[in-house]
Design a protein around this motif. Structure first.
Motif, short mmCIF file in Angstrom:
data_model
loop_
_atom_site.label_atom_id
_atom_site.label_comp_id
_atom_site.label_asym_id
_atom_site.label_seq_id
_atom_site.Cartn_x
_atom_site.Cartn_y
_atom_site.Cartn_z
N ILE A 237 0.83 -1.20 0.00
CA ILE A 237 0.00 0.00 0.00
C ILE A 237 0.86 1.25 0.00
O ILE A 237 0.63 2.18 -0.76
CB ILE A 237 -0.95 -0.01 1.22
CG1 ILE A 237 -1.91 -1.20 1.12
CG2 ILE A 237 -1.73 1.29 1.31
CD1 ILE A 237 -2.79 -1.38 2.32
N ILE A 238 1.85 1.30 0.88
CA ILE A 238 2.74 2.46 0.98
C ILE A 238 4.05 2.16 0.27
O ILE A 238 4.78 1.26 0.68
CB ILE A 238 3.01 2.81 2.46
CG1 ILE A 238 1.70 3.06 3.19
CG2 ILE A 238 3.92 4.02 2.56
CD1 ILE A 238 0.88 4.22 2.68
N ARG B 73 -3.32 7.52 -1.14
CA ARG B 73 -3.11 6.65 0.01
C ARG B 73 -3.04 7.49 1.28
O ARG B 73 -2.85 8.71 1.25
CB ARG B 73 -1.82 5.85 -0.14
CG ARG B 73 -0.61 6.74 -0.23
CD ARG B 73 0.68 6.00 -0.48
NE ARG B 73 1.79 6.93 -0.47
CZ ARG B 73 2.16 7.69 -1.47
NH1 ARG B 73 1.52 7.62 -2.61
NH2 ARG B 73 3.17 8.54 -1.35
N ASP C 288 3.89 13.31 -0.58
CA ASP C 288 3.30 13.00 0.72
C ASP C 288 3.27 14.24 1.59
O ASP C 288 4.24 15.01 1.63
CB ASP C 288 4.12 11.92 1.45
CG ASP C 288 3.88 10.54 0.90
OD1 ASP C 288 2.96 9.87 1.39
OD2 ASP C 288 4.62 10.13 -0.02
N THR D 98 -2.52 6.58 -7.81
CA THR D 98 -2.99 5.98 -6.56
C THR D 98 -2.92 7.02 -5.45
O THR D 98 -1.91 7.73 -5.32
CB THR D 98 -2.14 4.76 -6.16
OG1 THR D 98 -2.15 3.81 -7.21
CG2 THR D 98 -2.67 4.12 -4.89
N SER E 114 -5.15 2.54 0.62
CA SER E 114 -4.86 3.12 -0.70
C SER E 114 -6.07 2.92 -1.60
O SER E 114 -6.88 2.01 -1.42
CB SER E 114 -3.62 2.48 -1.33
OG SER E 114 -3.89 1.16 -1.75
N TYR E 115 -6.18 3.79 -2.62
CA TYR E 115 -7.34 3.77 -3.51
C TYR E 115 -6.91 4.24 -4.89
O TYR E 115 -6.17 5.22 -5.03
CB TYR E 115 -8.45 4.68 -2.97
CG TYR E 115 -9.63 4.84 -3.88
CD1 TYR E 115 -10.45 3.76 -4.18
CD2 TYR E 115 -9.93 6.08 -4.46
CE1 TYR E 115 -11.54 3.90 -5.03
CE2 TYR E 115 -11.03 6.22 -5.30
CZ TYR E 115 -11.82 5.12 -5.59
OH TYR E 115 -12.89 5.26 -6.43
N GLN E 116 -7.38 3.53 -5.92
CA GLN E 116 -7.13 3.93 -7.30
C GLN E 116 -8.42 4.53 -7.87
O GLN E 116 -9.38 3.81 -8.16
CB GLN E 116 -6.71 2.72 -8.14
CG GLN E 116 -5.34 2.18 -7.76
CD GLN E 116 -4.96 0.94 -8.56
OE1 GLN E 116 -5.81 0.32 -9.19
NE2 GLN E 116 -3.69 0.59 -8.51
N LYS F 171 5.93 10.95 -6.63
CA LYS F 171 5.43 10.54 -5.31
C LYS F 171 5.41 11.76 -4.41
O LYS F 171 6.44 12.43 -4.22
CB LYS F 171 6.33 9.45 -4.72
CG LYS F 171 5.97 8.98 -3.32
CD LYS F 171 6.88 7.83 -2.92
CE LYS F 171 6.69 7.45 -1.46
NZ LYS F 171 7.29 8.44 -0.55
#
Length: 677
Positions: A52-53, A446, A502, A444, A434-436, A500
């Motif tokens: 997920i991560i 997350r 965050d 994605t 997580s979600y697409q 990426k």
């Protein structure tokens, strides 16, 4: 107004040049799943639902091209990481992830955590890159449930994966011999031998010797409180020498539906301890550290039934440290000759069961025994028994992926003298999602939450006249939300991109700090600190193919606001904590043409404040930056390969300190020659 290390125009030119070359770019991701063929330099992996991560990762040849001598040097290229480097080959190097403290970082070598129950810090300068296949960094924890309970127990984790023997065709022997020569009298030969013993069993042996006198020149300037220059001189750095030997051996085997391995490791060093440059004290201080570190560890993994898999890990470690300050006794009240011996015994069993194709559950149990002996007066000689119990589950529903875990930690301690710390029982949860949002798997989103703690170290609890046996664990709460975008292109020039991003918020509660008592010469450990961190990590990576020249730019940027919110009455309330910059940036450009390789790296660390509490001018630390270059050529001879590379670090000969009053080397060079049989 504080005078900066570089002028506004100089910095502007550097940044503009950097972003013109890299406005679309950066780096890194996960390793714990099936590798997918791709043109990107840091492999993009096909994720199964358990992951997920994503991690930040450096692997393979890329590690060889980042002008890095040790693991600590390579970690500088990750976002959200602060490295404390006290200079030279022999200086201590520690890592801090997202400003939560070095003790909150779990470092795993071949899947088993490296321990230091004495002070909780792993010196990453001890680990060479010659035997490392990949380095992975996870925030929170690895998004995998089939792992030991200890893997759930850190705020951030670094996984060092040693090389595993791989043989081509009918070949049964691999041999690599390498020699590094460089400035500061560096002499660093090493070899690695791999042997195929049968179709299912292989072995490896490696060894390395590192020697450096640690002598280098630096510029040192000190200013008075009114801004005038007290002195400005060129001096020589002493007490940073190193003589170290590393040796490692491993056995690897395959069985039906499983595998096993056994690894032995040894590190012996004699290092000078560089001290702070204060009060015109430029000469040698004579502080010295002798280390002997050994461990033997084993791993067994097997699928017992179609839906049930188990693994067992075990380890024994012995660490000896001796610290001496006897040469120049004028710097201390009394000569110092202290020695410490740590022993660790570790056992782990992990089990995973697949309820269906979308739902897995796991249970793990770890037991760890630690003790510490020291040549200190009135020492407690503590022993710690730690049991950890972890339950976890992963579930996938359409485009959603979820991982949840809970970790129970049970600690019992005994001492031979004095009072002991009370037994502790703690339960801590974590959740990852997580979600697409689109049909395409390129994008994605997350998020995760994790609450975890770190036990006080033996030094915190039992160090003579300083330790406090009533200390509470130091808790962290982590909140993270982000997204990942990755796309491959069938374009003439532009081949792919990975992004990426965050944003995060962390809290550190019951932070363990040292405070003076009624006697200013006697300090005591106590729970006082409350630190809150707001930050953002941005990683971008891309690849271009221009007239047979492959360009691979990578950029990593970190913003952090880390404030001390312990006491509103203090004038340093909400000030930035020490050594955490607001902004940090790295940029790397790799270029390949036939058998030639070129690498350029730029690293910038913004303004910070030193270990004093207040964010005032006298405690201000200037930004620092470095430029590094390397060039490599491959030569093939009768199916054997030679590599020769030349590195120039700190090209502009910048004078800078990572830690205040610990000057780093200026411009330095390295020549590396290797032969592979």
């Amino acid at each position: 107004m504080v005078k900066k290390l570089l002028t506004a125009s100089q910095f502007q030119k550097s940044v503009i040049t950097l972003f013109v070359a890299a406005s679309q770019l950066i780096f890194s991701q996960s390793r714990d799943s099936i590798r997918e063929k791709t043109i990107l330099p840091i492999h993009i992996y096909k994720k199964d639902f358990k992951e997920i991560i994503p991690a930040q990762i450096l692997s393979g040849e890329q590690l060889e091209r980042l002008n890095s001598q040790s693991v600590a040097d390579a970690l500088r290229y990750f976002s959200g990481v602060q490295i404390k480097d006290y200079g030279g080959m022999g200086g201590l190097k520690t890592v801090n992830i997202r400003s939560m403290g070095s003790q909150h970082v779990g470092v795993f070598y071949d899947g088993i955590q490296l321990g230091n129950v004495q002070n909780g810090i792993v010196d990453l300068g001890k680990f060479s890159l010659d035997d490392i296949e990949s380095i992975s960094l996870y925030n929170g924890q690895k998004s995998e449930i089939f792992q030991p309970a200890k893997d759930f127990g850190s705020s951030g984790s670094i996984y060092l994966q040693p090389k595993t023997p791989v043989f081509k065709g009918d070949q049964k022997t691999n041999l690599t011999v390498k020699l590094k020569l460089g400035s500061i009298s560096l002499f660093n030969p090493s070899f690695r031998l791999e042997q195929k013993l049968s179709d299912k069993v292989s072995a490896s042996v490696s060894s390395e010797f590192v020697q450096s006198d640690g002598l280098y020149k630096y510029k040192y300037q000190k200013k008075n409180s009114d801004g005038s220059v007290a002195y400005d001189t060129i001096a020589r750095r002493y007490d940073s020498y190193i003589r170290a030997k590393r040796f490692e051996t491993s056995l690897h085997g395959l069985i039906n539906d499983g595998s096993w391995n056994v690894r032995g490791y040894g590190y012996i060093s004699d290092r000078g301890i560089p001290t702070a440059i204060v009060n015109n004290g430029f000469g040698p201080k004579g502080q010295q550290m002798l280390d002997e570190n050994y461990f033997v560890q084993a791993n067994f993994r097997k699928k017992l039934f179609p839906k049930f898999e188990t693994q067992v890990k075990a380890k024994f470690a012995y660490d000896y440290t001796r610290f001496l300050d006897t040469v120049n006794v004028a710097t201390t009240v009394l000569p110092i000759d202290n020695s410490y011996v740590q022993r660790e015994l570790y056992f782990s069993t992990s089990n995973v069961y697949s309820i269906n194709k979308d739902w897995d559950v796991s249970a793990s149990y770890d037991f760890q025994y630690n003790n510490l002996n020291a040549s200190l007066t009135n020492f407690s000689y503590p022993t710690r028994y730690t049991s950890l119990l972890a339950f976890a589950t992963t579930y996938q529903w359409n485009k959603f992926k979820f991982l949840g875990s809970v970790l129970g930690t049970f600690v019992n301690e005994n001492v031979k003298m004095n009072a002991k710390s009370p037994n502790k029982t703690e339960w801590t949860p974590s959740a990852f999602l997580s979600y697409q949002p689109f049909d395409s798997k390129d994008f994605t989103v997350r998020a995760f939450y994790k609450r975890i703690f770190r036990m006080p170290t033996f030094n915190d609890l039992y160090y003579t006249m300083i330790g406090n046996v009533m200390l509470k664990p130091e808790y962290t709460s982590q909140y993270d939300v982000g997204f990942t975008y990755q796309k491959l292109y069938d374009h003439q020039f532009f081949k792919g991109i990975y992004v990426k991003v965050d944003g995060y918020y962390n809290e550190v509660e019951n932070k363990i700090i040292a405070v003076p008592t009624t006697n200013l010469f006697r300090w005591m450990m106590t729970n006082l600190g409350d630190v809150r961190i707001i930050g953002a990590d941005v990683n971008v990576q891309a690849e271009f193919d221009i007239h047979k020249i492959k360009l691979k730019p990578l950029v990593s940027y970190t913003y952090q606001r880390a404030g001390d919110y312990t006491d509103k009455k203090e004038d340093y309330y909400a000030d930035q904590i020490s050594y955490v910059p607001w902004h940090a940036l790295t940029f790397t450009m790799m270029a390949d043409y036939k058998d030639w390789s070129f690498n350029y790296s730029f690293m910038y660390t913004g303004e910070r404040y030193d270990a004093q509490l207040n964010n005032i001018q006298i405690n201000y630390l200037q930004p620092w930056y470095t430029h590094d270059l390397s060039i490599q050529k491959k030569f093939n001879w009768d199916s054997h390969q030679f590599k020769a590379s030349f590195e120039v670090n700190n090209i502009l000969d910048q004078n800078y300190d990572v830690v205040k009053n610990y000057p780093m080397p200026g411009r330095n060079f390295k020549l590396i020659v290797s032969f592979t049989l």
